[in-house]
Design a protein around this motif. Sequence first.
Motif, PDB file in Angstrom:
ATOM      1  N   LEU A 156       0.833  -1.192   0.000  1.00 27.34           N
ATOM      2  CA  LEU A 156       0.000   0.000   0.000  1.00 27.34           C
ATOM      3  C   LEU A 156       0.869   1.244   0.000  1.00 27.34           C
ATOM      4  CD1 LEU A 156      -2.937   1.101   0.306  1.00 27.34           C
ATOM      5  CD2 LEU A 156      -2.515   1.131   2.774  1.00 27.34           C
ATOM      6  N   ILE A 157       0.679   2.136  -1.000  1.00 22.16           N
ATOM      7  CA  ILE A 157       1.471   3.360  -1.060  1.00 22.16           C
ATOM      8  C   ILE A 157       0.626   4.624  -0.974  1.00 22.16           C
ATOM      9  CG2 ILE A 157       3.449   2.359  -2.230  1.00 22.16           C
ATOM     10  CD1 ILE A 157       2.381   3.513  -4.849  1.00 22.16           C
ATOM     11  N   ILE A 158      -0.625   4.538  -1.302  1.00 17.90           N
ATOM     12  CA  ILE A 158      -1.528   5.681  -1.136  1.00 17.90           C
ATOM     13  C   ILE A 158      -2.780   5.190  -0.424  1.00 17.90           C
ATOM     14  CG2 ILE A 158      -3.042   7.360  -2.259  1.00 17.90           C
ATOM     15  CD1 ILE A 158      -1.049   7.588  -4.497  1.00 17.90           C
ATOM     16  N   ASN A 159      -3.128   5.898   0.630  1.00 15.21           N
ATOM     17  CA  ASN A 159      -4.365   5.615   1.343  1.00 15.21           C
ATOM     18  C   ASN A 159      -4.967   6.972   1.676  1.00 15.21           C
ATOM     19  OD1 ASN A 159      -6.420   4.833   3.011  1.00 15.21           O
ATOM     20  ND2 ASN A 159      -5.176   3.526   4.318  1.00 15.21           N
ATOM     21  N   GLU A 160      -5.877   7.409   0.833  1.00 14.40           N
ATOM     22  CA  GLU A 160      -6.481   8.720   1.045  1.00 14.40           C
ATOM     23  C   GLU A 160      -7.431   8.660   2.239  1.00 14.40           C
ATOM     24  OE1 GLU A 160      -6.040  11.856  -1.176  1.00 14.40           O
ATOM     25  OE2 GLU A 160      -4.262  10.620  -0.833  1.00 14.40           O
ATOM     26  N   THR A 161      -8.037   9.786   2.539  1.00 13.51           N
ATOM     27  CA  THR A 161      -8.920   9.831   3.707  1.00 13.51           C
ATOM     28  C   THR A 161     -10.227   9.118   3.392  1.00 13.51           C
ATOM     29  OG1 THR A 161      -9.612  12.004   2.935  1.00 13.51           O
ATOM     30  CG2 THR A 161      -7.976  11.920   4.706  1.00 13.51           C
ATOM     31  N   VAL A 162     -10.128   7.815   3.382  1.00 13.15           N
ATOM     32  CA  VAL A 162     -11.265   6.957   3.068  1.00 13.15           C
ATOM     33  C   VAL A 162     -11.709   6.288   4.367  1.00 13.15           C
ATOM     34  CG1 VAL A 162     -11.979   4.931   1.759  1.00 13.15           C
ATOM     35  CG2 VAL A 162     -10.366   6.549   0.757  1.00 13.15           C
ATOM     36  N   PRO A 163     -13.031   6.194   4.621  1.00 12.34           N
ATOM     37  CA  PRO A 163     -13.482   5.517   5.853  1.00 12.34           C
ATOM     38  C   PRO A 163     -12.906   4.119   5.954  1.00 12.34           C
ATOM     39  CG  PRO A 163     -15.323   6.569   4.727  1.00 12.34           C
ATOM     40  CD  PRO A 163     -14.157   6.700   3.810  1.00 12.34           C
ATOM     41  N   ASN A 164     -12.615   3.680   7.163  1.00 12.90           N
ATOM     42  CA  ASN A 164     -12.008   2.350   7.302  1.00 12.90           C
ATOM     43  C   ASN A 164     -12.981   1.218   7.043  1.00 12.90           C
ATOM     44  OD1 ASN A 164     -13.483   2.428   9.634  1.00 12.90           O
ATOM     45  ND2 ASN A 164     -11.711   2.655  10.991  1.00 12.90           N
ATOM     46  N   ARG A 165     -14.221   1.547   6.635  1.00 12.72           N
ATOM     47  CA  ARG A 165     -15.134   0.511   6.133  1.00 12.72           C
ATOM     48  C   ARG A 165     -14.654  -0.021   4.776  1.00 12.72           C
ATOM     49  NH1 ARG A 165     -19.298   2.158   4.249  1.00 12.72           N
ATOM     50  NH2 ARG A 165     -18.987   4.413   4.148  1.00 12.72           N
ATOM     51  N   PHE A 166     -13.775   0.752   4.135  1.00 11.59           N
ATOM     52  CA  PHE A 166     -13.221   0.338   2.840  1.00 11.59           C
ATOM     53  C   PHE A 166     -11.876  -0.340   3.087  1.00 11.59           C
ATOM     54  CE2 PHE A 166     -15.906   2.480  -0.318  1.00 11.59           C
ATOM     55  CZ  PHE A 166     -16.655   3.303   0.501  1.00 11.59           C
ATOM     56  N   SER A 167     -11.737  -1.563   2.628  1.00 15.12           N
ATOM     57  CA  SER A 167     -10.463  -2.252   2.832  1.00 15.12           C
ATOM     58  C   SER A 167     -10.001  -2.875   1.521  1.00 15.12           C
ATOM     59  CB  SER A 167     -10.567  -3.301   3.939  1.00 15.12           C
ATOM     60  OG  SER A 167     -11.648  -4.164   3.701  1.00 15.12           O
ATOM     61  N   PRO A 168      -8.894  -2.380   0.991  1.00 14.99           N
ATOM     62  CA  PRO A 168      -8.329  -2.973  -0.220  1.00 14.99           C
ATOM     63  C   PRO A 168      -7.480  -4.186   0.143  1.00 14.99           C
ATOM     64  CG  PRO A 168      -7.022  -1.089   0.439  1.00 14.99           C
ATOM     65  CD  PRO A 168      -8.111  -1.234   1.468  1.00 14.99           C
ATOM     66  N   LYS A 169      -7.393  -5.103  -0.808  1.00 13.86           N
ATOM     67  CA  LYS A 169      -6.517  -6.262  -0.611  1.00 13.86           C
ATOM     68  C   LYS A 169      -5.859  -6.604  -1.932  1.00 13.86           C
ATOM     69  CE  LYS A 169      -8.255  -8.688   3.448  1.00 13.86           C
ATOM     70  NZ  LYS A 169      -8.953  -7.515   3.979  1.00 13.86           N
ATOM     71  N   SER A 170      -4.563  -6.811  -1.895  1.00 11.30           N
ATOM     72  CA  SER A 170      -3.812  -7.146  -3.105  1.00 11.30           C
ATOM     73  C   SER A 170      -3.104  -8.474  -2.881  1.00 11.30           C
ATOM     74  CB  SER A 170      -2.797  -6.040  -3.427  1.00 11.30           C
ATOM     75  OG  SER A 170      -2.110  -6.327  -4.621  1.00 11.30           O
ATOM     76  N   PRO A 171      -3.704  -9.589  -3.314  1.00 11.53           N
ATOM     77  CA  PRO A 171      -3.086 -10.895  -3.099  1.00 11.53           C
ATOM     78  C   PRO A 171      -1.818 -11.087  -3.931  1.00 11.53           C
ATOM     79  CG  PRO A 171      -5.092 -11.092  -4.397  1.00 11.53           C
ATOM     80  CD  PRO A 171      -5.021  -9.678  -3.947  1.00 11.53           C
ATOM     81  N   ASP A 172      -1.755 -10.434  -5.083  1.00  5.96           N
ATOM     82  CA  ASP A 172      -0.561 -10.412  -5.923  1.00  5.96           C
ATOM     83  C   ASP A 172      -0.623  -9.148  -6.762  1.00  5.96           C
ATOM     84  OD1 ASP A 172      -2.350 -12.934  -7.476  1.00  5.96           O
ATOM     85  OD2 ASP A 172      -1.987 -11.016  -8.480  1.00  5.96           O
ATOM     86  N   LYS A 173       0.432  -8.864  -7.515  1.00  4.37           N
ATOM     87  CA  LYS A 173       0.470  -7.553  -8.167  1.00  4.37           C
ATOM     88  C   LYS A 173      -0.499  -7.451  -9.340  1.00  4.37           C
ATOM     89  CE  LYS A 173       4.228  -7.825 -11.502  1.00  4.37           C
ATOM     90  NZ  LYS A 173       5.505  -7.217 -11.937  1.00  4.37           N
ATOM     91  N   ALA A 174      -1.128  -8.552  -9.729  1.00  3.41           N
ATOM     92  CA  ALA A 174      -2.097  -8.507 -10.820  1.00  3.41           C
ATOM     93  C   ALA A 174      -3.531  -8.326 -10.338  1.00  3.41           C
ATOM     94  CB  ALA A 174      -1.995  -9.779 -11.658  1.00  3.41           C
ATOM     95  N   HIS A 175      -3.723  -8.351  -9.037  1.00  2.46           N
ATOM     96  CA  HIS A 175      -5.066  -8.277  -8.480  1.00  2.46           C
ATOM     97  C   HIS A 175      -5.153  -7.243  -7.368  1.00  2.46           C
ATOM     98  CE1 HIS A 175      -4.960 -12.321 -10.276  1.00  2.46           C
ATOM     99  NE2 HIS A 175      -6.266 -12.171 -10.460  1.00  2.46           N
ATOM    100  N   LEU A 176      -6.251  -6.494  -7.391  1.00  3.17           N
ATOM    101  CA  LEU A 176      -6.533  -5.556  -6.301  1.00  3.17           C
ATOM    102  C   LEU A 176      -8.030  -5.551  -6.084  1.00  3.17           C
ATOM    103  CD1 LEU A 176      -5.560  -3.458  -4.254  1.00  3.17           C
ATOM    104  CD2 LEU A 176      -5.864  -1.697  -6.005  1.00  3.17           C
ATOM    105  N   ASN A 177      -8.438  -6.031  -4.919  1.00  4.23           N
ATOM    106  CA  ASN A 177      -9.860  -6.119  -4.603  1.00  4.23           C
ATOM    107  C   ASN A 177     -10.229  -5.039  -3.603  1.00  4.23           C
ATOM    108  OD1 ASN A 177      -9.890  -8.464  -6.217  1.00  4.23           O
ATOM    109  ND2 ASN A 177      -9.232  -9.701  -4.474  1.00  4.23           N
ATOM    110  N   LEU A 178     -11.516  -4.697  -3.621  1.00  2.90           N
ATOM    111  CA  LEU A 178     -12.010  -3.675  -2.692  1.00  2.90           C
ATOM    112  C   LEU A 178     -13.200  -4.234  -1.943  1.00  2.90           C
ATOM    113  CD1 LEU A 178     -11.766  -0.674  -1.789  1.00  2.90           C
ATOM    114  CD2 LEU A 178     -13.464  -0.132  -3.542  1.00  2.90           C
ATOM    115  N   HIS A 179     -13.079  -4.276  -0.619  1.00  3.92           N
ATOM    116  CA  HIS A 179     -14.166  -4.766   0.208  1.00  3.92           C
ATOM    117  C   HIS A 179     -14.752  -3.586   0.974  1.00  3.92           C
ATOM    118  CE1 HIS A 179     -16.513  -7.798   2.253  1.00  3.92           C
ATOM    119  NE2 HIS A 179     -16.281  -7.156   3.378  1.00  3.92           N
ATOM    120  N   ILE A 180     -16.071  -3.527   1.002  1.00  2.94           N
ATOM    121  CA  ILE A 180     -16.731  -2.414   1.702  1.00  2.94           C
ATOM    122  C   ILE A 180     -17.695  -2.993   2.737  1.00  2.94           C
ATOM    123  CG2 ILE A 180     -17.903  -0.215   1.425  1.00  2.94           C
ATOM    124  CD1 ILE A 180     -17.480  -0.553  -1.645  1.00  2.94           C
TER     125      ILE A 180
END
Lengths: 113, 114
Positions: free
Chosen positions: B54-78
């Motif tokens: 993780l290199i950028i995390n803007e002022t987003v509510p912590n209900r939003f959680s990104p997950k990157s299992p590998d560099k080809a995938h980025l998921n967003l859970h809310i």
Amino acid sequence: AQSVTQLDSQVPVFEEAPVELRCNYSSSVSVYLFWYVQYPNQGLQLLLKYLSGSTLVKGINGFEAEFNKSQTSFHLRKPSVHISDTAEYFCAVSLQGAQKLVFGQGTRLTINP
Amino acid sequence: DTAVSQTPKYLVTQMGNDKSIKCEQNLGHDTMYWYKQDSKKFLKIMFSYNNKELIINETVPNRFSPKSPDKAHLNLHINSLELGDSAVYFCASSQGFRGANVLTFGAGSRLTVL
């Protein structure tokens, strides 16, 4: 921090007329500048970019933009538009060496036959 | 073969539910992003990952959680969705994360919270 202002939220023009979409940025350091286009119900795609060198940059689909450092502007132009140019256009700026791309509010270009 | 693909394209759900959006890129890029586009078309960065970090995390509510299992995938859970979360969420990728890099965007995932 950098910021971008697109001066027109909507620009209606007639087909085959020229168009200019205006973009001004604010930054105290050197920047990279971009124009992206978003066609209806699609993601954004790069139209053109300015990184360094010639201030007149040519992009896809006949668009060009001119970087004006003294006026902190990067206006987008096309000499003759087509119906297919109907889209939302976004100007974006990134500080050199920075990690974040900041977008303007977008300009909706509508082409009338 | 789509370069940046997001699923689902449309998501309609009730307030309080939890939902996820998945993103995959086949460009071999090192950096991936989530952007939120509101009803006025304003685009704002939410998160950025470079090689799963993780290199950028803007002022987003912590209900939003990104997950990157590998560099080809980025998921967003809310979690605990709210009406104000209704928006189009765009995934994007780039070769690197410094300013000159061009972003390639997915087609977007339109989230509607009722």
